[in-house]
Scaffold this active site. Structure first.
Site, PDB file in Angstrom:
ATOM      1  N   ASP A   1      -4.616   0.228   7.921  1.00 22.11           N
ATOM      2  CA  ASP A   1      -3.451   1.116   7.987  1.00 22.11           C
ATOM      3  C   ASP A   1      -3.531   2.060   9.180  1.00 22.11           C
ATOM      4  OD1 ASP A   1      -1.079   2.370   7.084  1.00 22.11           O
ATOM      5  OD2 ASP A   1      -2.227   3.876   5.986  1.00 22.11           O
TER       6      ASP A   1
ATOM      7  N   LYS B   1       6.075   5.339  -1.197  1.00 25.53           N
ATOM      8  CA  LYS B   1       6.927   6.133  -0.298  1.00 25.53           C
ATOM      9  C   LYS B   1       8.404   6.031  -0.662  1.00 25.53           C
ATOM     10  CE  LYS B   1       4.127   6.341   3.951  1.00 25.53           C
ATOM     11  NZ  LYS B   1       4.010   5.833   5.345  1.00 25.53           N
TER      12      LYS B   1
ATOM     13  N   HIS C   1       0.817  -1.226   0.000  1.00 26.51           N
ATOM     14  CA  HIS C   1       0.000   0.000   0.000  1.00 26.51           C
ATOM     15  C   HIS C   1       0.846   1.270   0.000  1.00 26.51           C
ATOM     16  CE1 HIS C   1       0.717  -0.337   4.366  1.00 26.51           C
ATOM     17  NE2 HIS C   1       0.429   0.948   4.456  1.00 26.51           N
ATOM     18  N   ASP C   2       1.994   1.248   0.695  1.00 26.49           N
ATOM     19  CA  ASP C   2       2.830   2.451   0.806  1.00 26.49           C
ATOM     20  C   ASP C   2       4.073   2.388  -0.075  1.00 26.49           C
ATOM     21  OD1 ASP C   2       1.425   4.119   2.510  1.00 26.49           O
ATOM     22  OD2 ASP C   2       2.331   3.299   4.338  1.00 26.49           O
TER      23      ASP C   2
ATOM     24  N   HIS D   1       2.499   9.761  -2.490  1.00 28.67           N
ATOM     25  CA  HIS D   1       2.893   8.344  -2.410  1.00 28.67           C
ATOM     26  C   HIS D   1       1.763   7.432  -2.883  1.00 28.67           C
ATOM     27  CE1 HIS D   1       0.758   8.136   1.548  1.00 28.67           C
ATOM     28  NE2 HIS D   1       0.766   6.833   1.384  1.00 28.67           N
TER      29      HIS D   1
ATOM     30  N   HIS E   1      -5.967   4.102  -0.485  1.00 30.92           N
ATOM     31  CA  HIS E   1      -5.982   3.772   0.949  1.00 30.92           C
ATOM     32  C   HIS E   1      -6.063   5.003   1.842  1.00 30.92           C
ATOM     33  CE1 HIS E   1      -1.555   4.281   0.500  1.00 30.92           C
ATOM     34  NE2 HIS E   1      -1.517   4.467   1.817  1.00 30.92           N
ATOM     35  N   HIS E   2      -5.893   6.215   1.285  1.00 34.30           N
ATOM     36  CA  HIS E   2      -6.091   7.430   2.092  1.00 34.30           C
ATOM     37  C   HIS E   2      -7.349   8.198   1.697  1.00 34.30           C
ATOM     38  CE1 HIS E   2      -2.473   7.124   4.455  1.00 34.30           C
ATOM     39  NE2 HIS E   2      -1.740   6.949   3.363  1.00 34.30           N
TER      40      HIS E   2
HETATM   41  P1  C2E Z   1       1.464   6.387   8.470  1.00 34.29           P
HETATM   42  O1  C2E Z   1       2.352   6.799   9.572  1.00 34.29           O
HETATM   43  O2  C2E Z   1       1.499   4.921   8.084  1.00 34.29           O
HETATM   44  O3  C2E Z   1      -0.011   6.760   8.874  1.00 34.29           O
HETATM   45  C1  C2E Z   1      -1.127   6.272   8.169  1.00 34.29           C
HETATM   46  C2  C2E Z   1      -2.380   7.013   8.571  1.00 34.29           C
HETATM   47  O4  C2E Z   1      -2.711   6.756   9.938  1.00 34.29           O
HETATM   48  C3  C2E Z   1      -2.286   8.513   8.454  1.00 34.29           C
HETATM   49  O5  C2E Z   1      -2.489   8.954   7.151  1.00 34.29           O
HETATM   50  C4  C2E Z   1      -3.441   8.939   9.379  1.00 34.29           C
HETATM   51  O6  C2E Z   1      -4.694   8.753   8.733  1.00 34.29           O
HETATM   52  C5  C2E Z   1      -3.359   7.935  10.496  1.00 34.29           C
HETATM   53  N1  C2E Z   1      -2.546   8.458  11.595  1.00 34.29           N
HETATM   54  C6  C2E Z   1      -1.304   8.090  11.932  1.00 34.29           C
HETATM   55  N2  C2E Z   1      -0.894   8.752  13.035  1.00 34.29           N
HETATM   56  C7  C2E Z   1      -1.899   9.560  13.384  1.00 34.29           C
HETATM   57  C8  C2E Z   1      -2.079  10.495  14.457  1.00 34.29           C
HETATM   58  O7  C2E Z   1      -1.222  10.708  15.325  1.00 34.29           O
HETATM   59  N3  C2E Z   1      -3.253  11.181  14.509  1.00 34.29           N
HETATM   60  C9  C2E Z   1      -4.207  10.971  13.557  1.00 34.29           C
HETATM   61  N4  C2E Z   1      -5.310  11.699  13.624  1.00 34.29           N
HETATM   62  N5  C2E Z   1      -4.080  10.079  12.552  1.00 34.29           N
HETATM   63  C10 C2E Z   1      -2.936   9.378  12.471  1.00 34.29           C
HETATM   64  P2  C2E Z   1      -1.947  10.403   6.723  1.00 34.29           P
HETATM   65  O8  C2E Z   1      -2.196  11.386   7.789  1.00 34.29           O
HETATM   66  O9  C2E Z   1      -2.544  10.701   5.400  1.00 34.29           O
HETATM   67  O10 C2E Z   1      -0.405  10.215   6.577  1.00 34.29           O
HETATM   68  C11 C2E Z   1       0.170   9.418   5.577  1.00 34.29           C
HETATM   69  C12 C2E Z   1       1.602   9.194   5.853  1.00 34.29           C
HETATM   70  O11 C2E Z   1       2.275  10.441   5.858  1.00 34.29           O
HETATM   71  C13 C2E Z   1       1.901   8.586   7.214  1.00 34.29           C
HETATM   72  O12 C2E Z   1       1.773   7.201   7.151  1.00 34.29           O
HETATM   73  C14 C2E Z   1       3.329   9.064   7.446  1.00 34.29           C
HETATM   74  O13 C2E Z   1       4.262   8.281   6.726  1.00 34.29           O
HETATM   75  C15 C2E Z   1       3.327  10.439   6.823  1.00 34.29           C
HETATM   76  N6  C2E Z   1       3.033  11.467   7.813  1.00 34.29           N
HETATM   77  C16 C2E Z   1       1.831  11.981   8.119  1.00 34.29           C
HETATM   78  N7  C2E Z   1       1.960  12.968   9.045  1.00 34.29           N
HETATM   79  C17 C2E Z   1       3.255  13.057   9.307  1.00 34.29           C
HETATM   80  C18 C2E Z   1       4.036  13.903  10.197  1.00 34.29           C
HETATM   81  O14 C2E Z   1       3.534  14.758  10.907  1.00 34.29           O
HETATM   82  N8  C2E Z   1       5.388  13.711  10.204  1.00 34.29           N
HETATM   83  C19 C2E Z   1       5.990  12.773   9.419  1.00 34.29           C
HETATM   84  N9  C2E Z   1       7.305  12.642   9.497  1.00 34.29           N
HETATM   85  N10 C2E Z   1       5.293  11.956   8.595  1.00 34.29           N
HETATM   86  C20 C2E Z   1       3.950  12.124   8.539  1.00 34.29           C
HETATM   87 FE    FE Z   2      -0.104   5.524   2.969  1.00 30.87          FE
HETATM   88 FE    FE Z   3       0.800   2.835   5.864  1.00 37.29          FE
END
Ligand code: C2E
Ligand code: FE
Ligand code: FE
Ligand code: SIN
Ligand code: SIN
Ligand code: SIN
Length: 412
Positions: free
Chosen positions: A352, A252, A248-249, A277, A303-304
């Site tokens: 996810d 990235k 799925h990712d 991504h 997936h988003h």
């Molecule tokens: P990921 O870390 O695999 O997170 C997947 C999804 O889980 C996120 O999609 C979001 O819907 C949810 N999620 C994860 N952590 C949180 C959280 O603390 N609070 C909330 N409300 N939801 C959470 P999203 O937001 O579209 O992000 C996609 C990807 O982008 C993430 O995959 C991560 O790789 C990156 N990402 C998102 N926000 C940040 C950030 O603030 N810092 C960094 N370094 N990466 C980020």
């Molecule tokens: Fe993703």
């Molecule tokens: Fe993921």
């Protein structure tokens, strides 16, 4: 007798049709079906060679199928034989020669192989004529063996396989071997892509991809079971979904480390890049239509997306500027909502987020389970398909089990 021109046209067509199929399992099934149709064989089986053994992959048997319905397929699911003279298929794999036997119960003293009666004993089926041939690449590598059983004449009587057909069958086998080699390479490449993504981002991808794949398979089964989908269909879809969800990712790998590994929240511009991504991953699967590729395409892309239409990337415009399947994509807005989002996208969205919230990330701490479950319940009908949230809570024990099976370093 069939006219030679007609046969040639037919066999060339079959060769072309075979090379269209990319998924290994679908391809094997198709090869067997086409070869049986061409020779009017009542039954047949196909074996794949690996380390001097032949692994049974697939069998078809019209007579048994008629008698037992679907159970005809289930008689023997997985077994292997040595690639040697103790069986006909083994002999073919070992020597690379085709054999055409009018009656396996009347083998001459001089033949080097023997007939293995196990299948007949177990099934009560009576094998008589056999045409077995290797799936051999142009580099003479033997990938497998195809065994056709009991040719029938126009009246349904069992007869010997026509020796005139042998050169055509050999030609067909060559096309099949080339297609098979390519499909196996594709599978290999996918596994390599996963390992590459893992090297790039070991913390967030290693165990995460395994868990998301396994969660997705469980959620699908729980979702599908009460919906009258057959057990065989569910098993097949679970297999494809598990592997496709692991990817799925995969997009990235194209995102800069500065963003991917930023130990803090992303700003708006960084997040816009991160959103890419989705379609950067999807485009890897955009030019082919095997069931696996279609699944991987929609999962990476959607997936988003959110059930309420507030997700991303939305409808994507695809460009193929050179017309060669080198697909580029551009975000065009208008997010999808509800059932516009592919079922697999709706499944992986839950899998996810459940995993991301439960895990430590470079930008956040792991949440405790109460918080995670409360969020998933609250997001029913907002982020998530309500039916998928129901499936999630029904599956919770299995999901917890998966988390134990693939722990993060920080869980240990
Ligand atoms: P990921 O870390 O695999 O997170 C997947 C999804 O889980 C996120 O999609 C979001 O819907 C949810 N999620 C994860 N952590 C949180 C959280 O603390 N609070 C909330 N409300 N939801 C959470 P999203 O937001 O579209 O992000 C996609 C990807 O982008 C993430 O995959 C991560 O790789 C990156 N990402 C998102 N926000 C940040 C950030 O603030 N810092 C960094 N370094 N990466 C980020
Ligand atoms: Fe993703
Ligand atoms: Fe993921
Ligand atoms: C697979 O066979 O499962 C992956 C290869 C593909 O379908 O592209
Ligand atoms: C698909 O693989 O089915 C979709 C690919 C595309 O829309 O080009
Ligand atoms: C979501 O990503 O919408 C669920 C997580 C949250 O809103 O806290």
């Amino acid at each position: 007798m069939k006219d030679a021109q007609h046969i040639l046209t037919q066999i060339i067509y079959l060769g072309q049709e075979i090379t269209q199929v990319k998924d290994v399992d679908l391809l094997l099934e198709k090869i067997l079906t086409l070869a049986r149709n061409f020779t009017n064989a009542d039954a047949g089986s196909i074996y794949v060679k690996h380390n001097h053994r032949l692994f049974f992959k697939y069998a078809q048997n019209d007579s048994i199928q008629k008698q037992h319905g679907d159970h005809g397929k289930l008689i023997y699911s997985t077994f292997s034989l040595p690639a040697d003279n103790t069986s006909i298929a083994g002999y073919v794999a070992h020597t690379g020669r085709m054999v055409n036997i009018p009656n396996v119960y009347a083998l001459g003293e001089d033949v080097p192989f023997s007939f293995d009666k196990t299948y007949d004993v177990v099934t009560g089926y009576k094998t008589r004529s056999v045409l077995a041939f290797p799936l051999k690449t142009p580099q003479e590598e033997i990938l497998g063996v195809l065994q056709l059983i009991n040719a029938k004449d126009g009246n349904g009587n069992i007869v010997a396989f026509n020796t005139d057909d042998e050169p055509f069958i050999m030609y067909f086998a060559n096309s099949a071997a080339i297609a098979l080699e390519r499909a196996q390479l594709t599978r290999e490449i996918i596994l390599r892509m996963l390992r590459m993504a893992e090297m790039r981002d070991p913390k967030e991808t290693g165990a995460h991809v395994n868990r998301v794949g396994a969660y997705a398979a469980v959620l699908y089964e729980t979702w599908a079971s009460p919906r009258g989908i057959s057990k065989e269909q569910i098993e097949k879809t679970k297999d494809i979904l598990r592997m496709a969800a692991m990817l799925h990712d995969v997009g990235k790998v194209a995102i800069s480390d500065l963003i991917l590994k930023k130990p803090a929240r992303l700003n708006v511009d960084e997040f816009e890049i991160m959103k890419q991504h989705t379609f950067l991953g999807a485009r890897l699967f955009a030019d082919s239509h095997s069931e696996f590729d279609v699944a991987a395409f929609y999962i990476a892309l959607e997936h988003h997306e959110r059930w309420d239409g507030m997700g991303y990337p939305g409808t994507v415009i695809w460009h193929d500027p050179f017309g060669v399947g080198a697909v580029y994509a551009k975000n065009s807005g208008t997010p999808k909502r509800g059932e516009e989002i592919h079922l697999y996208g709706r499944i992986v969205a839950v899998a996810d987020v459940y995993d991301a919230l439960s895990s430590k990330r470079c930008y956040k701490d792991a949440w405790n389970e109460d918080q995670v479950l409360r969020t998933i319940r609250e997001e029913s009908g907002r982020h998530f398909d309500p039916d998928m949230v129901i499936a999630f809570f029904k599956s919770l024990d299995a999901l917890r089990g998966i988390r134990k099976q693939y722990p993060d370093d920080s869980d240990l």
